[in-house]
Scaffold this motif. Structure first.
Motif, mmCIF file in Angstrom:
data_model
loop_
_atom_site.group_PDB
_atom_site.id
_atom_site.type_symbol
_atom_site.label_atom_id
_atom_site.label_comp_id
_atom_site.label_asym_id
_atom_site.label_seq_id
_atom_site.Cartn_x
_atom_site.Cartn_y
_atom_site.Cartn_z
ATOM 1 N N LEU A 44 12.923 15.546 -25.128
ATOM 2 C CA LEU A 44 13.384 15.703 -23.743
ATOM 3 C C LEU A 44 14.882 16.004 -23.685
ATOM 4 O O LEU A 44 15.324 16.850 -22.905
ATOM 5 C CB LEU A 44 13.066 14.441 -22.929
ATOM 6 N N ARG A 51 11.645 11.297 -26.590
ATOM 7 C CA ARG A 51 12.979 11.296 -25.962
ATOM 8 C C ARG A 51 13.913 12.277 -26.661
ATOM 9 O O ARG A 51 14.749 12.915 -26.008
ATOM 10 C CB ARG A 51 13.530 9.869 -25.915
ATOM 11 N N THR A 86 9.626 8.868 -18.494
ATOM 12 C CA THR A 86 9.671 9.117 -19.946
ATOM 13 C C THR A 86 8.700 8.198 -20.680
ATOM 14 O O THR A 86 8.156 8.555 -21.721
ATOM 15 C CB THR A 86 11.103 8.986 -20.538
#
Ligand code: NCD
Length: 307
Positions: A298, A295, A135
């Motif tokens: 995601l 994030r 990430t």
């Protein structure tokens, strides 16, 4: 494209199209990050951090809260049942009953992959030993895309601990998916990028290795500084021999291209002088904001809730 239910363990598990899809999803998150939303209302993320973390954990937690979701977990394995000897697979099989997505950081390479084999919910690797930190790489790529408009053709220098630093491994894999990227790897000999990474991507990307930043600083678009990973050295004397190897200052940047940017996954120790912070090149705090958007993106993707 649909990434619902996917694990994010290694950058190598994704195609260029999937990575680009993650970046465009991050774009959609900017307004939601400012205003807040309830896209992930009632969803629970479990953060299992078997290794200390401040930035990454706060970033994931904030991402979840901004989307209206919730967070449970631990960041002190010392107080968790691990102290009692519970193994990783049992921890995963317990915690997946409470949550919709698992975010794992672990000192052992392969730990998140193993966890994903037991889990019936998506697992996101938030750092596996010296191996990978996918990430972080996606947010690094996103930063480059936002700052330059495109990642193709960029000249990127990575400086510091390329052996134990997991972010640079993931970032190297990610960059190899783009075309015309040139990579300059700058490190002391004992901290050179591992051969397994070089062998994997050497055919796809143009790489030049060196020891001096000043020799290449005028050629690059991105100066990616890293921390020497003190905690991962088997021999403290080896760490002593390389600590403080690189220290980027405002004066060094006089040689850099006008639009070159300085990035760092943070935390920094002494590898970027504080006098760089106020230059036009500094992007390491902006990177933190981009990381939040990535994030958020995601989490919505793997939970199948893209707006
Ligand atoms: C990095 C990590 O944990 O690998 N930090 C982070 O994720 N914010 C880099 C580092 O610790 O040096």
């Amino acid at each position: 494209m649909n990434l619902q239910g996917r694990n994010i363990i290694s950058i190598r598990d994704f195609t260029r199209a999937e990575l680009d899809f993650m970046l465009s999803t991050a774009d959609k998150m900017e307004n939601l990050a400012k205003r807040g939303s309830d896209i992930l209302k009632a969803k629970i993320m479990a953060t299992l951090f078997f290794e200390p973390s401040t930035r990454t954990k706060l970033s994931f937690e904030t991402a979840m809260y901004r989307l209206g979701g919730m967070n449970i977990g631990f960041s002190e394995p010392g107080v968790a049942s691990i102290q009692k000897g519970e193994n990783l697979s049992d921890t995963v099989r317990v915690v997946e009953n409470y949550s919709d997505v698992l975010v794992i950081r672990h000192p052992m390479e392969g730990a998140s992959r193993l966890a994903s084999e037991f889990a019936n919910i998506p697992v996101i690797n938030a750092g596996s030993g010296s191996e990978e930190h996918p990430t972080q790489a996606i947010l690094d790529i996103y930063t480059m895309k936002r700052e330059f408009g495109s990642v193709d053709g960029l000249k990127v220098a990575m400086i510091g601990d390329l052996r134990y630093g997991r972010t640079v491994h993931s970032l190297t894999y990610a960059l190899s998916l783009y075309s015309g990227v040139k990579l300059y790897l700058v490190s002391p000999d004992i901290l050179k990028m591992r051969n397994e990474v070089l062998d994997d991507i050497g055919r796809m990307i143009d790489i030049e290795e060196g020891r001096q930043l000043k020799e290449i600083i005028n050629k690059v678009d991105v100066i990616y500084m890293t921390r020497i990973q003190k905690e991962r050295f088997a021999d403290p004397a080896e760490y002593e021999s390389v600590k403080g190897s690189y220290r980027l200052s405002k004066t060094d940047l006089e040689e850099a291209r006008k639009d070159a940017i300085v990035m760092h996954p943070l935390p920094r120790i002494d590898e970027i002088d504080a006098n760089v912070d106020s230059t036009i090149h500094a992007r390491y705090f902006k990177q933190v904001w981009y990381g939040l958007l990535v994030r958020m993106g995601l989490l919505t993707l793997v939970l199948g809730s893209v707006p």
